[in-house]
Each structure stands twice: as C-alpha cells, then as structure tokens.
Design a protein around this motif. Structure first.
Motif, PDB file in Angstrom:
ATOM      1  N   LEU A 129      -0.311   5.699  -7.072  1.00 13.81           N
ATOM      2  CA  LEU A 129      -1.061   5.670  -5.772  1.00 13.81           C
ATOM      3  C   LEU A 129      -0.618   4.600  -5.121  1.00 13.81           C
ATOM      4  N   ARG A 130       0.382   4.583  -4.277  1.00 14.32           N
ATOM      5  CA  ARG A 130       0.634   3.361  -3.508  1.00 14.32           C
ATOM      6  C   ARG A 130      -0.071   3.277  -2.309  1.00 14.32           C
ATOM      7  N   PRO A 131      -0.681   2.137  -2.114  1.00 13.88           N
ATOM      8  CA  PRO A 131      -1.507   1.906  -0.909  1.00 13.88           C
ATOM      9  C   PRO A 131      -0.754   2.431   0.307  1.00 13.88           C
ATOM     10  N   LEU A 133      -0.379   6.098   0.712  1.00 16.00           N
ATOM     11  CA  LEU A 133      -1.614   6.573   1.048  1.00 16.00           C
ATOM     12  C   LEU A 133      -1.914   6.337   2.742  1.00 16.00           C
ATOM     13  N   PHE A 139      -3.842  -5.229   1.065  1.00 11.20           N
ATOM     14  CA  PHE A 139      -4.677  -3.881   0.965  1.00 11.20           C
ATOM     15  C   PHE A 139      -3.879  -2.734   1.553  1.00 11.20           C
TER      16      PHE A 139
END
Lengths: 855, 218
Positions: free
Chosen positions: B70-72, B75, B173
């Motif tokens: 899950l790469r930010p 996403l 983030f």
C-alpha cells in the motif's frame, strides 16, 4: 522544546547558508554566524550533524516506511458480520499481543459449530511464516485432548494476514478463575494437573508449546482447564529465526521464557517445564518468580539467566494478605507454611537455569504434584545435588552474575546520589530493591559462610563505597539504609571486618539522620552480628545495648545475637533462656530462615557448653527433623546439622554411633557436593575425630589429610579450620614413635601460624603451644620446651587460658623446669651446658611462684 | 496449500457507487471550508474521506492478492481520481487534494496508533529512536519508527514554520515526490528542496532528542 518562528527562521537561514559551503567549513561558519548565542550554535551544529548523517539516504530509511502502519490501519476486512471462508464472524472478543480474536460460527448440515478465530498481527506476516504455518497445521490439528484448545483450521486473508480457527473456549484465565473463587492450594493444584496432562499429551505428539502462561490457560465454568495457542509460538519464533533472539522472543511472554529461550538455544520440553514452574509459582504464592515491574531489559535478562528465583516463602513475606485470603487461608504465615517444603522444591526444580536440572518430563512433574497432594515423598528431593550451592561453588560463574547485579545496584546508588532531591526517596526504594535482590542472592547462595574469596563481588562492593560515601553528610538516613544493605552482603560473604566497619558508619549516619526506628534497630543488631564475626565481642555487646535503648520491641534476632555474645563470656544459662525464647517467637519461620536455623544450632552449642550433652543432641535431632519438613535432603544446613550430631554423640560417649553417623554424612556430602567441597572437609574432620576416639589411627590420618587439603585450597593455610585439622593430624602422627620429628614439625607450624593469626590470648594458640612443648619434652628437648613455655606470649596467655589449658600449661612448666634442672642451674650454672640458659629458668621460677601464690 | 478467503465486505468493486449524493455534497462544502482555512471541519472530512481511502486499500488487496504494498502515493492518487471523477466536485486541482489527503492520512494513522497503544497499554509497540544503531534494519520491519513522536515533532515545526512542515507532511504522509510537492504547494523546486532538507534535519534532530529524553525518564 517549542521553537518560535523567529528562531526557526534564523536557524533555517543559517542552516541553508552553511550547506552552501564545503563541509569542512561548516564548523567555522557556525561559530562565526552564531556569535554569542551558544544555544543557537549548538542547535545549528546538531542540525548540520544530522544532515550529514542522513544526506543521500532514502527518506524511508530515515523515517521508516508508512506502508506497514497504513496497511494495518486501513483495511478492516474482518469485523462482526463479515464472512471468513465458511465462518461467519459474530463479534470481536479480544485483542492481544499476537492479534485480535473473534467469535465465529459455521453451519453444516443443520449443526452449528462455534469457533474462535485469531487474526495474527500484520507485522508478523511474511511468506515464510505462512509456509511454516501450513507445515505445523497438520501436527497441531492432530492434537486432540480435552485440555487442549483444538486447532480447526488456519489460513491467510487475501492481504496476507494469517489467521487460526480454534475451538471456542469460554472461560476465564487461570489466576482469575482461582482467585475469584478463593480456591485452596490443593484445588489450584488439581486444576494445574489438568494443564500438565494436556501439555504431556502434546509432548507425546512431539509438540512443544513454548509460550505457556496464565493468560493462555482458560478455565471453563465447569472447571475444565484448556490450554490455548499450542505450537503457535514456534511458528512465530521461527519466522524471525536468524535475525537475533531478542526479536524472536519479542512476542513471547518474558516472565515465563526459560533462560535457554532467551539465549536462543534449542527449545525443548524443558522450556515448557520451566514455564509450567513459573505458572505454578504464581498459582501458589500469588507473585511471579521474578518481579518484572519497572525492571529494564538488561536487568530482566540477568535475573532470568543468573538469579535463582527467591523461595516462595520469602516472597510471601512481602506480599499482601489478599493473596492468602484468595487461597482460603487466614494469613500470610499460613500460606507460607503451606507453600514451603515440597511444594517449594517442586517449583524450584522446574525453574532451574540449566534445562537438564529440571524435571525431565511433564509426567515426572505431574507425579510430584500428585505425590505432594497425597502427602507422599516427592521426586525432586531424591539424589539431586543441591542446586544453589553448586552454583555458588562454581566460582567462575556466580561472581560474574552477582557482579553484574551489583553493577546495577552501584549504578542505581550513583543515580540516587546525583539526584539529591525529592525524587531521591523513590530512587532510594529502587536502589534498596536492587540491593535486596542481591542480599537474598547472597544469603541463599552461601549458607555455610565458607567463602570469603569471591573476589569479583568484593571488588564491586569496594567500588560501591566511594559513591555511597558522598551521601554520608548530606543524606544520613539514605546512607544508613544503603550502607546497612551493603554491609549485610559483606557479612554474608564472609568479609566480616569490612562489614563491621561499614555498619559502624551506617550506625553513625543513622544516629544523625532520622532513620525509621525499626530499621535503625535492625541495623544495630546486624552490626553486632558483624562485630561478633570480626571478633570484637565487647563492641558487639555495645551495639546490642544501643539497639535495646531505642525503645523498639526486642526482636528474636536481637536475642540470638545477645545469646551468642553471652556464650563468649561463658554465661551459658542466660544464653540458653534467650535462645529458647527466640526460637519460640520464630516458630512460624521456615527452615530456610537464617535466624530461626542458627538459633537452634546455637542453643545446642550452649547446652553442650553447659554440660547438657543429651539435651544438645535432642535439639540437634529435632532441628534435622524440622529441616526435613521443608529443605532438600541435600541442603547444606542438614549436612551441617548431621555433622554436629555426630560430634554430639562422640561427646556423649557413643563413639561407635558417632563413627557410623560421620561415615554416612561424609559419604552423603561427597555424593552431593563433589569431593572438594568445604562440607566434605567438615565431615572428614568429624569422621577423623570419631576414628581417633576408636583408635583407628591410619584411617583417621587419611581423612584428616583429605580435610586439610580442601581447607587449604578453599580457606587458605592459616584459617582456623585448616589449623585445627593440621593439629589433629599432628596428634595422630605423634602417637607413632617412628614419626616424632614429623609430628613436632607440624606442631611447630600450627603453633606459629596460630600465634600470628589468633594472637597470644587465644585458647587455640595456648593449646597448640602446650602440645608442641609436650612433644619437645618427650623428645628430650627440655630447654626448648621451657623457653617456649615462659615466653612473653605464654605469660599473657596463661592469664586468659581456660581451665584445662591452664593446668596443662602449668604441669608442662613444672616438668620442663625439672627436666632442665633449673634448681641446679640457679645455684651453679653448668659451663659444660651452654645451651641451658639461666634466664628461662629464672622466668619459670617467677611464673611458678606466682601460680602457687594464686592458688 | 494455505486457504485464503475474502470477506464480502472487501469485495466492493470499482463499479459500485462509493458514496451517495448527499455525501458528495458534504465533501464539496467541507473541502471548500477547509481550503478557506476552517480547520474545524477536518474531523468531518476525515469521516467522509477515510472510507474512500479504506475502500481503495481493500480494492488493492483484492487485485494484488497477498503481495500487498500500500503506497500512500497510490492511495492518494486513486482517491483523487475517484472523487474528482464524480460530478459537482469543484476542486479540480489535484494539489489541493494532496494537501488534505496527507493531513487526513496523518490523522487517521496517528489516531490508529494511539488506539492500538492504549489497547496494549503501550506495551507492545516498540519505538526506536533515530540514533539507534540498528535503525535502518528496524524501520524495514514496519511500525518500529515512532510515528507518534514524528507527528508531535511535525506539529512543533508547523507551529514555527508552517510551510516547511507542510512539505514534510506531504513527503512523509502522502509519499509525494519533490516534483509533486512543487505542484501541490505552488512553490519553486529549489524552495521545496531547501524546505525538505531543513525539515528532514530538524525532525531527525528533534526525534533523537526526544528519544534520548524518553530513555532517561524510562
């Protein structure tokens, strides 16, 4: 620190400018740019240093990857109402270190099966783990036992999260179950036996649990105990194999992990035995084997690897009444009685550091628990070398372990002294705690007080002193309290002079500070004990007096110490009264208790000195019976008391019995402690004495020599025990007319050493001198004997000698006086005999005249 | 062979409507207020956007099976595609979405970690200061980095220098690259580079200082 905008802006500008320069110029630039603002300069340098450290590195390597956290946070694939394979999730019923647990059910041909599904944590996920899981699954699913929570299925979610489907157990954790129902020890042990049966079944199927702990043992409402998570720890631990054991065991409960698990050694059934022992320990006494609250990792590791768990009986003394009440017992003393003895031995045998010293199987452990419940003798006591003593005699190891602990203690003390503020009180408690661990370790490690040479420990204690001394003026009560603890350790390892000195300082500080009167009292009694051990009898008496003046109620410890001092001055009857009273007030204490034990031995000693040998023997025999109620039959205390019994029988005129007792105890201690232990030496000495009484000279000589060589090795050439035995040897040899010279040589050596070691006023010195002189006389060396008997030391000694030594000395003096023909010399010196001097004769004449006048 | 099973709740496909119309309107209104500086609406936005983010994550799981990464960035991008692709969403600027997404992801994460720590009485999450010798080896293992401390450091930095902190937030983030941040923040590449460089050093220094203090207290 909260940075303000201006400051950050400034820092930003300076940082930016610095980075435009070559790295070599950064320092100079920072100094120049920040001027007098040293805080800014410091901060800038820090930033630059961090920039240098992380420049060129991937962001993820500096701040870590968000992915794992994200993955963990985002998809909530399993929740109430969702479906997992053929199972419908009903609700979440718990979350723990390994993951979350759900209640679920599946319906099959009209039959509804309820299960628990445990979702392992994302961090534990990797392909290797899953592979291992599938390998283990078959085996685990094969475990079928009413006490084992059955594994039904295992698999992985689409995102890789592994899960386990298990039989649903509706129960509460073992300890809660027992405590809420106020179950008695017997009842608790019966439930525990169910657990043992379950683990035993798994072991027979070659599955080791690896993570047995209270929270993994659920007891159903009907009273059936079920063990959860069989084999899962192995799968998890294996997933981390190769990247260090600390990580591997991260998910294992630290308190129940066996030492070898911590060290990453092979995990065997012995690990489960250890963990079962830990559970049993807490089940019985309400406390975990090690107090893990607030301890650092290193400290924990030291405890688990090196420190034997304190006996439950000692822990109970510090516990709250609640623990006893939860077990249906009225008070802690009752609980202590109930959990000492065999129960203690069973638990301790499980918790041995070395796997091979534990029960070899869970069945054996179960046998012993069953034996205990049926009041039969247990296996743990049979033929086992006494563990802690062996640890102690294994000199290379124990000092290292205790040294490490001491370092912790010293560091803590240093921390206390640095703090010097209100927080110091809390810190002091911590330091005190560290020290009390130590004190217990020493006290339990060396009940025989024969060491004295634990150099490593001593060095660390010495190192503690300077840090301690700093608090002497500023915080006298702190000083008194810590110094008193260190002194006790010193006393326990036989550094009596050093201990007495530090106790003196502690007492000094206690007088100035406001130490709690009870603690102050204890300090003074212990000081008296140390002073006595250091041979300062009058000051010991003074310390006891000072203690009694504090107005605190006198303790049995005070009475025992007072009695020991009284014995020195031959006030036997008074000592006997005090000791009897002390024993009576300590009647609830277990045989592990140092004071309760020594009071009995001193009482026997006092009775013997008072001529009541029969009563002394009765007390000793009673003491051994009492020991057997709680101590391992191989416990040194029992051996030492049996040795005393052999002595006592000889004194009672029962030499044959004495001899057979001594032979038996000698053989026992050789078997238990190996041929070179100090106990063997003591037993050999007593055996030799019995042999001599029955005139078995050559065998006596052999055992004396055995004792001497051990004493010389362990205690050194001039230790009282070494010298006494050498003297006895000389007494054997001297009876052989062919070996007079050898005997004389021995006497001379023993006397010489005693003179230096004990001084002139010691009855031992006087006894040795008399024997030496007697041999000289018998061999026709009258002049030498006379010189010896009239020497300055001899005259001093005569005034303090006990009756038998005194009369022997006088008799020898008269004999020598005549043999040298002093009367003749006095009237007409013989020029042909220049070896005969007038001076000794004159001195002898004066001495004899004085003796006659006195009588 | 390991049994795998998908939960039906994870199988909401891309064709299925993600939100109803009223939610769309809410988002539009809230985003506008947020853009205008009303930080009080962040909670409501989080409640609305979080399910989208979560759904996307679940979709990724479905498509890629157990090889989940899950790469930010992905996403955030996918969330943007979805929300912007719908009607009546006035903010066509991807950059604005990045800004709120980074903030939201940060909030959701931190709340999540906090909750996890409370559940475990703080005992089970292991944090390692950046000066830890094995830092690099450990961060690979997942949440070993003290994200809570990082969050706090970032807040401190934001109080004194919001622009610098914003760059760091997007980088850390939302996983944006420098060029994406340049577009998002409408700053020059050089400025973003300098901001990031400073933020990185400052956070690193601040985190190791915090770690040291915590060690001493512990």
């Amino acid at each position: 620190m909260q940075p303000d905008a201006d400051r950050i802006a400034r820092l930003y500008a300076l940082f930016d400018a610095a980075l435009d320069l070559p790295q070599a110029e950064h320092d100079a630039y920072a100094r120049a740019a920040c001027g007098d603002d040293s805080a800014l300069h410091e901060e800038l340098c820090r930033l630059l240093a961090h920039e240098r450290a992380i420049a060129g590195r991937d962001t993820r390597s500096v701040f870590g990857s968000l992915e794992a956290v994200l993955r963990d946070a985002m998809p909530d694939a399993v929740h109430a109402g969702s479906q997992l394979g053929e199972f419908s999730i009903l609700e979440e019923i718990g979350a723990g270190g390994m993951g979350r647990v759900f209640r679920a059910e599946r319906s099959e041909r009209g039959f509804t099966q309820r299960v628990a599904i445990k979702l392992l944590r994302q961090e534990l996920t990797n392909p290797d783990l899953l592979r291992r899981f599938s390998a283990e699954r078959q085996i685990l699913a094969g475990l079928s036992h009413p006490g084992i929570c059955r594994l039904i299925d295992a698999g992985a979610l689409a995102n890789g999260t592994p899960y386990v489907v298990m039989e649903l157990v509706e129960g509460e954790p073992l300890f809660e179950h027992c405590d809420r129902r106020l179950l008695s020890l017997e009842h608790r042990l019966q439930i525990f036996r169910q657990v043992l049966a379950a683990v035993s079944h798994a072991h027979q199927n070659l599955v080791v649990h690896r993570d047995i702990k209270s929270s993994n043992i659920l007891v159903e409402a009907g009273g059936t105990a079920k063990l959860l998570d069989f084999g899962i720890a192995k799968v998890l631990a294996g997933a981390h194999a190769g990247d260090g054991t600390a990580t591997a065991d991260r998910y294992l409960s630290f308190s129940n992990a066996a030492p070898e698990q911590l060290l990453g050694a092979r995990v065997t059934v012995a690990c489960d035995v250890y963990a079962l022992g830990a559970v049993m320990y807490q089940l019985c006494c309400g406390l975990a084997p090690f107090d893990l609250q607030g301890a650092g990792a290193a400290q924990l590791e030291t405890q688990i690897l090196h420190v034997p768990p304190a006996p439950m009986s000692r822990r109970i003394a510090e516990a709250s009444e609640r623990i006893a009440l939860n077990r249906g017992l009225g008070n802690l003393a009752a609980l202590r009685r109930a959990s000492s003895g065999d129960l203690e031995r069973i638990v301790q045998k499980c918790l041995r550091k070395a796997p091979e010293e534990r029960y070899a199987s869970v069945e054996q452990l179960d046998d012993d628990v069953a034996n205990f419940l049926a009041c039969r003798p247990i296996r743990a006591s049979a033929g086992q070398r006494w563990y802690r003593l062996r640890k102690f005699i294994d000199r290379n190891r124990l000092p290292v372990a205790l040294g490490a602990l001491l370092l912790v203690a010293v560091a803590t003390i240093a921390g206390v002294l640095a703090a010097r503020n209100l927080a110091a009180l809390r810190e002091r408690d911590r330091a005190q705690q560290a020290l009390s661990i130590l004190r217990n370790a020493f006290l339990s490690a060396d009940p025989s007080r024969v060491s004295g040479e634990a150099v490593t420990v001593r060095a660390v204690l010495d190192a503690a002193r300077p840090a301690l001394e700093e608090s002497f003026d500023a915080q006298p009560e702190l000083y008194a309290s810590l110094a008193s603890s260190i002194s006790e350790v010193e006393l326990a390892i036989g550094l009596s002079t050093q201990s007495a000195e530090l106790f003196d300082r502690a007492a000094d500080a206690a007088r100035r500070g406001r130490l709690d009167p009870g603690e102050h009292f204890h300090l003074l009694v212990m000081r008296a004990r140390a002073l006595y051990a250091a041979g300062e009898y009058e000051r010991a008496q003074g310390s006891l007096h000072e203690a009694s003046a504090l107005g605190v109620e006198l303790t049995p410890e005070w009475e025992v110490t007072k009695a020991i001092v009284l014995l020195r001055s031959a006030e036997y009857q008074q000592a006997i009264v005090l000791l009897r009273h002390a024993i009576e007030s300590m009647h609830t204490r277990p045989p592990e208790d140092e004071w309760a034990n020594s009071a009995r031995l001193w009482l026997a000693n006092a009775l013997r000195s008072n001529g009541d040998n029969a009563e002394a023997l009765r007390i000793l025999e009673e003491t051994v019976d009492w020991h057997h109620t709680a101590l391992d039959p191989q416990h040194p205390r029992i051996a030492l008391t049996r040795i005393q019994i052999a002595v006592q029988k000889r004194l009672l005129g029962r030499p044959e019995e004495s001899l057979s007792d001594a032979r038996q105890v000698h053989a026992d201690v050789v078997a238990a402690y190996g041929p070179r232990s100090p106990f063997v030496a003591k037993a050999a000495m007593v055996l030799g004495n019995a042999l001599i009484t029955l005139e078995h000279a050559s065998e006596a000589e052999a055992v004396y020599r055995e004792a001497i060589s051990i004493y010389q090795e362990i205690l050194g050439d001039t230790h009282p025990d070494t010298l006494r035995t050498l003297f006895n040897l000389a007494e054997v040899i001297v009876a052989d007319p062919a070996r007079r010279a050898e005997a004389r040589d021995l006497y001379r050596k023993v006397f010489g050493a005693a003179q230096t070691r004990f001084g002139m006023k010691s009855n031992a010195t006087i006894l040795f001198r008399n024997s030496y002189a007697r041999t000289l006389l018998a061999d026709g060396e009258a002049a030498a004997a006379l010189s010896l008997l009239v020497s300055a030391g001899a005259q001093v000694g005569l005034d303090v000698a006990d009756d038998s030594n005194r009369s022997n000395h006088i008799a020898l003096l008269r004999q020598a006086f005549e043999a040298v023909e002093c009367a003749v010399i006095a009237s007409a010196p013989n020029p042909e005999r220049p070896d005969i001097q007038a001076a000794p004769c004159a001195a002898a004449a004066v001495m004899l005249a004085r003796i006659d006048a006195e009588s | 062979m390991i049994a795998r099973s998908d939960s039906p709740s994870c199988t909401t496909g891309g064709s299925k409507p993600l939100m109803n119309v009223s939610a769309d309107k809410d988002i539009t209104a809230l985003l506008k207020r947020w853009k205008d500086g009303d930080r009080a609406v962040e909670n409501q936005l989080a409640n609305l956007i979080y399910p989208v983010l979560r759904d996307i994550a679940a979709g990724q799981v479905r498509r890629r099976g157990s090889q989940l990464t899950l790469r930010p960035t992905e996403l955030v991008n996918e969330a943007y595609e979805r929300i912007a692709g719908q009607k009546d969403v006035p903010w066509q600027n991807r950059a604005h979405f990045y800004a709120i997404a980074a903030t939201l992801i940060r909030r959701v994460l931190i709340d999540h970690i906090r909750q996890r720590m409370t559940e475990k009485h703080g005992g089970d999450v292991r944090f390692v200061g950046l000066d830890h010798p094995d830092c690099e080896a450990l961060v690979g293992a997942g949440n070993l980095v003290d994200w809570l401390a990082l969050d706090q450091s970032l807040s401190r930095l934001a109080a004194a220098h919001p622009a610098v902190a914003r760059v760091a937030e997007l980088r850390l983030f939302a996983g944006l690259e420098i060029d994406e941040i340049v577009t998002s923040c409408e700053l020059s590449r050089a400025t973003v580079g300098r901001h990031w460089r400073f933020a990185r050093a400052w956070l690193s220094a601040d985190l190791s200082a915090t770690a040291t203090v915590a060690d001493q207290q512990g």
